[in-house]
Structures are given as C-alpha cells and as structure tokens.
Design a protein around this motif. Structure first.
Motif, mmCIF file in Angstrom:
data_model
loop_
_atom_site.group_PDB
_atom_site.id
_atom_site.type_symbol
_atom_site.label_atom_id
_atom_site.label_comp_id
_atom_site.label_asym_id
_atom_site.label_seq_id
_atom_site.Cartn_x
_atom_site.Cartn_y
_atom_site.Cartn_z
ATOM 1 N N ASP A 84 -8.696 -7.057 6.961
ATOM 2 C CA ASP A 84 -8.117 -5.114 6.892
ATOM 3 C C ASP A 84 -7.716 -5.405 7.982
ATOM 4 O OD1 ASP A 84 -10.971 -5.078 7.675
ATOM 5 O OD2 ASP A 84 -11.134 -3.254 6.297
ATOM 6 N N CYS A 87 -4.987 -2.542 8.270
ATOM 7 C CA CYS A 87 -4.160 -1.568 8.130
ATOM 8 C C CYS A 87 -4.790 -1.063 9.554
ATOM 9 C CB CYS A 87 -5.433 -1.026 6.813
ATOM 10 S SG CYS A 87 -4.654 -1.990 5.128
ATOM 11 N N LYS A 143 -5.327 1.581 0.698
ATOM 12 C CA LYS A 143 -4.079 0.904 -0.418
ATOM 13 C C LYS A 143 -2.771 1.819 0.222
ATOM 14 C CE LYS A 143 -2.595 1.094 -4.851
ATOM 15 N NZ LYS A 143 -2.766 1.809 -6.368
ATOM 16 N N GLN A 144 -2.684 3.510 0.748
ATOM 17 C CA GLN A 144 -1.929 4.093 1.101
ATOM 18 C C GLN A 144 -1.244 3.338 2.667
ATOM 19 O OE1 GLN A 144 -3.563 7.627 1.667
ATOM 20 N NE2 GLN A 144 -2.564 8.408 0.390
ATOM 21 N N ARG A 146 -1.992 -0.089 3.746
ATOM 22 C CA ARG A 146 -0.502 -0.936 2.928
ATOM 23 C C ARG A 146 1.268 -0.627 3.207
ATOM 24 N NH1 ARG A 146 -3.483 -4.846 4.211
ATOM 25 N NH2 ARG A 146 -5.398 -4.568 3.393
#
Length: 154
Positions: A84, A87, A143-144, A146
């Motif tokens: 991650d 992100c 998720k946002q 992404r």
C-alpha cells in the motif's frame, strides 16, 4: 501491450538498475487493483543493501510490475511497489519524502530469474510516516485512495 514488449521494457528498467532519467518506461495498464510483487514462494529475497533517499513523489508506471517514480535533486529513482505504499505516496504528493529502501535480489518469473530491485521499507514526511499512516487508515479511506493512485499513474 504484448508479453514480448513488456519483457523488453522490464529488461530496460533492470538494465538501468531501476534508476532512470525518463520515468515513462511503461505504458499504463492500471486496472484499479494493487499488484503485490513480494517474493515468489520457494525463491526468497536476498538483501543486498538498505539506504535512504530524499525526494518527491512524481508518478507511477506499470510494466510487468507496478513502480513509483521518486524525483530527487540528482535523478529519478524507481521503486517496486510491494503493497500500500502507492496510497501513501499518492496521498503525499508535493511533500518532501525521506524514503528508506532495500536493494534486493528478487526472483521475478517475468524476467526469468533473480533481478536487482529497490523496495520501499519506510517513508517519512515532516508530519507522519508510512507505519503511522498504516495504523490509522480505515478500509474505506484505503479504497478512496485507489482513485488517487489511478490519477497518478502514467
């Protein structure tokens, strides 16, 4: 892009030892998910060195794997994305980053064996770090995030 083209691009990235002047080495094929590039079972990573670099996040590129391009005061550096980190980087654009990374020998099936890669182990800003961010990020925020990654991918 066919497999031969991808192999050629990947070979160029490896031949340049993952340090490039022109970060556009791969055509984007972003599908909205994160491609984890961790060690292949049965083929453990081999640590070569661990170092730190200071720079700014520039963009992401897709090849056979997903890479982050970091602009330093001397060059652009490319790091293989393992999780991650994308992100975190996309959420900290235009922020000075202190990146701790490892140079590894990693087995990459697409390259036909062990190759030298650079993998981020930690990122720090003046206000936070990758480790703190991971503890505080909610699944909904991840998720946002992404969407930010997709926009930052060339």
């Amino acid at each position: 892009m066919n497999n031969l083209q991808r192999q050629s691009i990947f070979s160029i990235v490896l031949a340049l030892n993952l340090q490039v002047i022109d970060p556009v080495l791969a055509l984007p094929t972003f599908d909205g998910g994160t491609q984890l590039a961790s060690a292949t079972p049965g083929f453990p990573d081999k640590l070569i060195s661990a170092k730190t670099v200071v720079g700014y996040f520039n963009n992401f590129v897709w090849g056979d794997y997903f890479y982050a391009v970091i602009r330093t005061n001397r060059e652009n550096r490319i790091f293989l994305i393992d999780g991650d980190e994308d992100c975190f980087l996309a959420s900290h654009q235009r922020v000075k980053l202190k990146i701790r990374y490892e140079q590894l020998q990693r087995y990459l099936p697409q390259a036909g064996g062990y190759q030298s890669v650079y993998v981020i182990s930690n990122i720090q800003t003046d206000r936070t770090s990758l480790a703190k961010w991971r503890r505080s990020i909610s699944p909904a925020k991840l998720k946002q995030c992404r969407l930010l990654v997709e926009r930052a991918t060339k």
